[in-house]
Design an enzyme around this catalytic site. Structure first.
Site, short mmCIF file in Angstrom:
data_model
loop_
_atom_site.label_atom_id
_atom_site.label_comp_id
_atom_site.label_asym_id
_atom_site.label_seq_id
_atom_site.Cartn_x
_atom_site.Cartn_y
_atom_site.Cartn_z
N HIS A 263 0.85 -1.19 0.00
CA HIS A 263 0.00 0.00 0.00
C HIS A 263 0.88 1.23 0.00
O HIS A 263 1.95 1.22 0.60
CB HIS A 263 -0.92 0.01 1.23
N GLU A 318 -7.85 -5.21 0.07
CA GLU A 318 -8.45 -5.95 -1.02
C GLU A 318 -8.39 -7.47 -0.80
O GLU A 318 -9.19 -8.21 -1.36
CB GLU A 318 -7.76 -5.60 -2.35
#
Ligand code: ACO
Length: 377
Positions: A263, A318
């Site tokens: 991320h 996700e």
């Protein structure tokens, strides 16, 4: 931030020494009291409240009101709104092969034209749009299968109403609750690309629907909103925990990214992944899939640590979003647009905040092209 610059062919040496940050990384472009993404410590707060508590004790309706108004009202409600004939007609015109993101963007555009929303965007507009979009996406979900849209059950919440309009049947309460939790987790995430887009559009004093159309466009890009479907494919390809290690080593060896990991902001375990893993653990029919996901996750984290030393690459939202969205019965091609439904609360909250202290957003650019040339004779 860098003072270095690339020089385009034929350009003169640059004289502009102002700092430039590719991707605006590290640039503070807004002040906000809506959400805090604390990447270093793996914390996500909405108006100061941690995401874990909001998922455990809140609802998407309460969270949306919190984001819009700053007030915590656990009894707040949002129900799906019916869509107009004009929206259905526009959705019918789209090819069945159109992506659900394109359909959602189109529907919001038509809705905006019908509403003719006045400046300044407010909570009432935000509520109306957030309640409209699940119905529009569900309608397209049916049209692309050759089915007619069904009217929303106005007693349901947005998650339940979305499932009901998609399937034409009463939603399973556990599935509706799981999707509501996913909506909470996806509602807000600071000044990401789509939220920034929405603020830029609002900054021109354009209307709320235009801002959300732009945000949907930004979220459509795979670097922003596309990973959960790929997580599902990835686990399908790996198939069993014993195959995970070789699969991951081969993928990284080919220079590929492992979906659901890494991320831009989080340098710790993404708190949204932890919240969604907990939700997925409550879905009995996902137990086998989840067991594979958990074992593969351990392998991926270990191999990434070995092959990318010094990089802190952890599980992102996700990874477990894939489990929850599959678990509630959604097809992978609808995952990104479902994420967009969740993000409506945050996007619209940012539009309201931007408008309240509006300043046109207009960053500067360093020109690196040729200067003072004469056209060829
Ligand atoms: N798998 C393998 N390697 C990775 C991964 C990954 N998932 N993520 C980062 N890396 C490696 C890169 O290869 C790079 O290594 P190198 O320096 O040896 O070339 C290094 O880590 C840094 O990569 P960057 O792209 O600079 O890191 P950034 O923080 O910008 O990347 C991103 C963030 C785009 C999310 C990245 O981690 C990624 O592509 N992940 C996979 C896709 C994904 O899961 N996306 C969903 C993100 S969550 C969301 O958007 C809601």
């Amino acid at each position: 931030m860098t003072n270095q610059t690339t020089t385009a062919p034929g350009a003169t040496a640059p004289t502009d020494e102002r700092p430039y940050s590719p991707g605006l990384e590290g640039v503070v472009a807004a002040e906000s009291s809506i959400g805090l993404v604390d990447g270093k410590n793996g914390r996500l707060l909405y108006r100061g409240y941690p995401i874990g508590q909001l998922v455990e004790r809140g609802s998407y309706a309460a969270v949306a009101e919190l984001l819009w108004t700053g007030e915590w009202n656990p009894g707040a409600q949002l129900h799906p709104s019916p869509i107009s004939d004009g929206v259905v007609t526009a959705l019918r015109q789209l090819p069945r092969t159109a992506s659900p993101m394109d359909a959602l963007r189109t529907a919001v555009s038509v809705w905006g034209a019908e509403q003719n929303l006045p400046w300044i965007p407010d909570v009432e507009q935000a509520r109306a749009l957030t309640s409209f979009s699940p119905s529009a996406l569900a309608a397209f979900g049916r049209l692309r299968q050759g089915l007619d849209p069904v009217a929303p059950d106005l007693s349901l919440d947005l998650a339940g109403g979305f499932l009901q309009q998609l399937t034409g049947a009463d939603p399973d309460p556990a599935a509706a609750r799981a999707l509501d939790a996913y909506f909470i987790v996806g509602a807000e995430h600071g000044l990401n690309a789509s939220t920034f887009t929405a603020r830029v559009i609002t900054g021109t004093r354009s209307d709320l629907a235009s801002a959300i159309c732009g945000a949907i466009g930004a979220l459509k890009g795979p670097l922003h909103g596309g990973a959960p479907a790929e997580v599902a494919n990835q686990l399908h390809e790996i198939g069993s925990p014993e195959r995970a290690e070789q699969w991951v080593r081969d993928a990284i060896g080919r220079g590929e990214r492992i979906m659901g990991f890494g991320h831009r902001v989080y340098r710790a375990y993404d708190p949204r992944a932890a919240a969604l893993r907990h939700v997925a653990e409550g879905m009995a029919h996902m137990a086998e899939w989840l067991s594979l996901a958990v074992q593969v996750e351990d392998v991926v984290l270990r191999v990434l640590e070995e092959l990318k030393p010094g990089r802190i690459i952890k599980t992102n939202v996700e990874y477990y979003a894939a489990a929850v969205l599959q678990g509630v019965g959604l097809p992978p091609e609808v995952f990104p647009a479902t994420f967009a439904l969740a993000r409506h609360a945050g996007w619209t909250a940012h539009c309201i905040e931007q408008a309240a202290a509006n300043k046109l957003i207009r960053p500067d650019m360093r020109y690196i092209g040729p200067k003072d040339r004469d056209l060829p004779a």
